[in-house]
Design a protein around this motif. Structure first.
Motif, short mmCIF file in Angstrom:
data_model
loop_
_atom_site.label_atom_id
_atom_site.label_comp_id
_atom_site.label_asym_id
_atom_site.label_seq_id
_atom_site.Cartn_x
_atom_site.Cartn_y
_atom_site.Cartn_z
N PRO A 115 0.80 -1.23 0.00
CA PRO A 115 0.00 0.00 0.00
C PRO A 115 0.83 1.27 0.00
N ASP A 116 2.16 1.16 0.02
CA ASP A 116 3.02 2.34 0.02
C ASP A 116 3.14 2.92 -1.39
N ILE A 117 3.43 4.23 -1.45
CA ILE A 117 3.71 4.86 -2.75
C ILE A 117 5.10 4.40 -3.20
N ASN A 118 5.18 3.82 -4.36
CA ASN A 118 6.49 3.51 -4.91
C ASN A 118 6.36 3.13 -6.38
N ALA A 119 7.43 3.38 -7.12
CA ALA A 119 7.56 2.96 -8.51
C ALA A 119 9.05 2.95 -8.81
N PHE A 120 9.46 2.13 -9.76
CA PHE A 120 10.88 2.08 -10.09
C PHE A 120 11.06 1.61 -11.53
N ALA A 121 12.22 1.94 -12.08
CA ALA A 121 12.62 1.47 -13.40
C ALA A 121 14.05 0.98 -13.29
N VAL A 122 14.30 -0.24 -13.77
CA VAL A 122 15.63 -0.83 -13.65
C VAL A 122 16.05 -1.43 -14.98
N PRO A 123 17.32 -1.76 -15.14
CA PRO A 123 17.81 -2.30 -16.42
C PRO A 123 17.02 -3.51 -16.88
N GLY A 124 17.01 -3.69 -18.20
CA GLY A 124 16.23 -4.77 -18.77
C GLY A 124 14.82 -4.34 -19.08
N ASN A 125 14.55 -3.02 -19.07
CA ASN A 125 13.22 -2.48 -19.36
C ASN A 125 12.15 -3.00 -18.40
N ILE A 126 12.48 -3.00 -17.12
CA ILE A 126 11.54 -3.39 -16.08
C ILE A 126 10.96 -2.13 -15.43
N VAL A 127 9.65 -2.05 -15.38
CA VAL A 127 8.97 -0.95 -14.70
C VAL A 127 8.11 -1.56 -13.60
N GLY A 128 8.34 -1.12 -12.36
CA GLY A 128 7.59 -1.64 -11.23
C GLY A 128 6.71 -0.57 -10.61
N VAL A 129 5.55 -1.00 -10.13
CA VAL A 129 4.57 -0.09 -9.52
C VAL A 129 3.99 -0.78 -8.28
N ASN A 130 3.98 -0.09 -7.16
CA ASN A 130 3.26 -0.56 -5.98
C ASN A 130 1.77 -0.34 -6.15
N GLY A 131 0.98 -1.25 -5.58
CA GLY A 131 -0.46 -1.03 -5.57
C GLY A 131 -0.83 0.28 -4.90
N GLY A 132 0.00 0.71 -3.93
CA GLY A 132 -0.28 1.94 -3.22
C GLY A 132 -0.25 3.18 -4.09
#
Length: 499
Positions: A115-132
């Protein structure tokens, strides 16, 4: 729809003072040391794109780092496997992607169950998003601004450019550090600390000095991406302001996103000023964003009872047609509170207003399954798929309804359809193994378990499963040949790993 097919979605505890300081310091250093803050707003020219023609780290090396990171995330990070949420995120990226100056548009999307605010982008074209992120982004424009910002980092290969300034660090040695930082942030446990401790730390001062320009660059390019894709760029400063308010509310425990994406008032002001330079356009949110947001609000409610109470207050005296997202949230909360009959009643009212909305239909099938009415749910999904061929959430639910209705072979067929579209969703391989087991296809069980093990990085287990499958498959058949080829690939990968 070409861009849609290029996307792949793979959907706290307390700690000692030392561990908390260690985790926050390294989280601020590197997940998105790609993503640190500019010192002050300036009008300097954007930095030139560095290292794209083959510097210290190549695109192939970035891809290898990405594979290692994804394996660790699969093994350790809690993730959202909800096909409706994954489908929305994919559609959002699909809308933005044509406007992103990114050569390789094959992305892997990760949904972290936090539930926390977070997002990230890392090598290999990975984009991550928290449900928060859905909880705190009150509009689709605000949510889209975070995704555009992360895509901007990928488009400029900020990770590779940063490493080129740190010539003493071997690129693949960084994978363990990146993985550790991500896992510390998303799991809030010591899982990631061990990974960080086993790798070489980078120079904090040099890293932050170099990444300030990157963060400013990502803000500017992100605004361009939003405008070109038909979003309102003003959503970005609005989202920044929401984050700063949340930071003030949480005092000495800022949102995780701000520990890796620090904000200053000057950065907010700079982004607001730049956003105002774009033409004023009235961009309406899609209802689907607010439906998914309500679904996650129910998911993250303190208790199922609190979820029901929250949405009952929001819907009190309000007609369904005026606040469909809140009424939908109430239906989802009823499901979480084991009141499927009430959920069904609300969903049928919503469908009376919008008979073809897929989210309502899939959730109604959930309510019917919860009442052990699998045949009805199955018929509903077959009808929906007839109107929306290849729709992923409908196909996913069809696999569930077929299995619940005793049609394991049909369920297997729908799961294989999904796997062809999303081969990196390891939960689909697990479900396929279950369906093949019920259909008494033992070769299929071993094959599915092998693919699951490969995605989890367990090549030894994959090798054993493929041997079992090969022994049971009729020699000379296409299945036997396919298994032999896959077994050879895994054997080669094992030999390489052991060298």
């Amino acid at each position: 729809m070409a861009y849609r097919k290029q996307l792949r979605t793979v959907t706290g505890t307390t700690c000692s003072a030392f561990r908390c300081r260690f985790r926050r310091r390294f989280a601020a250093l590197a997940i998105c040391s790609l993503l640190a803050t500019p010192l002050a707003a300036t009008d300097q020219a954007l930095p030139t794109i560095g290292g794209l023609g083959g510097g210290l780290i190549s695109e192939q090396q970035e891809a290898e780092i990405g594979r290692q990171v994804m394996g660790s995330i699969r093994r350790s990070a809690p993730r959202i496997q909800d096909p409706l949420v994954a489908d929305y995120l994919e559609s959002m990226v699909h809308r933005l992607l044509p406007s992103v100056p990114l050569g390789d548009k094959h992305l892997t999307l990760v949904l972290i169950d936090s539930p926390d605010i977070n997002a990230f982008a890392v090598p290999g074209n990975i984009v991550g998003v928290n449900g928060g992120l859905f909880l705190y982004a009150r509009s689709e424009q605000q949510f889209g601004s975070v995704i555009a910002h992360e895509l901007a980092h990928l488009s400029q290969r900020h990770f590779a450019r940063r490493l080129e300034q740190q010539e003493t660090n071997a690129p693949l040695a960084i994978a363990g550090m990146v993985t550790g930082i991500i896992l510390s942030a998303v799991t809030k446990s010591d899982v990631g600390l061990a990974a960080i401790a086993g790798t070489q730390a980078l120079s904090i001062q040099n890293m932050l000095q170099y990444s300030r320009a990157h963060e400013q660059e990502a803000d500017r390019i992100g605004l361009d991406i939003m405008a070109d894709a038909g979003f309102d760029p003003r959503g970005m400063p609005a989202m920044f302001e929401t984050m700063m308010r949340q930071n003030r509310l949480q005092g000495n425990q800022p949102p995780e996103y701000l520990s890796t994406h620090p904000l200053t008032q000057s950065r907010v002001s700079d982004t607001r000023s730049r956003a105002e330079q774009y033409p004023i356009t009235q961009v309406a949110d899609r209802l689907e964003y607010h439906l998914v947001r309500a679904r996650l609000q129910a998911h993250y409610a303190t208790t199922p009872e609190h979820g029901v109470a929250f949405f009952e207050r929001r819907t009190a005296g309000t007609p369904i047609g005026e606040s469909p997202a809140d009424h939908y949230g109430l239906a989802v909360a009823y499901l979480g509170n084991r009141r499927p009959a009430e959920a069904e009643s609300t969903l049928r009212q919503l469908l009376a207003h919008q008979p073809g909305r897929i989210t309502y239909q899939v959730t109604l099938a959930e309510a019917l399954l919860a009442q052990e009415r699998a045949t009805e749910a199955n018929a509903l999904m077959h009808e929906a798929l007839g109107r929306n061929p290849e729709n992923a959430p409908i196909t996913d639910m069809l696999a569930r309804t077929e299995l619940a209705d005793g049609n394991a072979r049909a369920a297997s067929g729908y799961l294989r359809t999904l796997i062809r579209q999303y081969p990196e969703r390891e939960n689909l391989w697990l479900r396929l193994a279950e369906a093949e087991g019920q259909a008494r296809n033992i070769v299929g069980v071993h094959e599915a378990r092998a693919e699951y093990a490969i995605l989890m990085g367990d090549l030894e287990s994959a090798h054993r499963q493929l041997l079992e499958a090969q022994e049971k498959a009729p020699p000379g058949t296409p299945s036997y040949q396919s298994l032999s080829s896959r077994l050879n690939e895994v054997s080669q990968a094992l030999a390489k790993r052991r060298r």
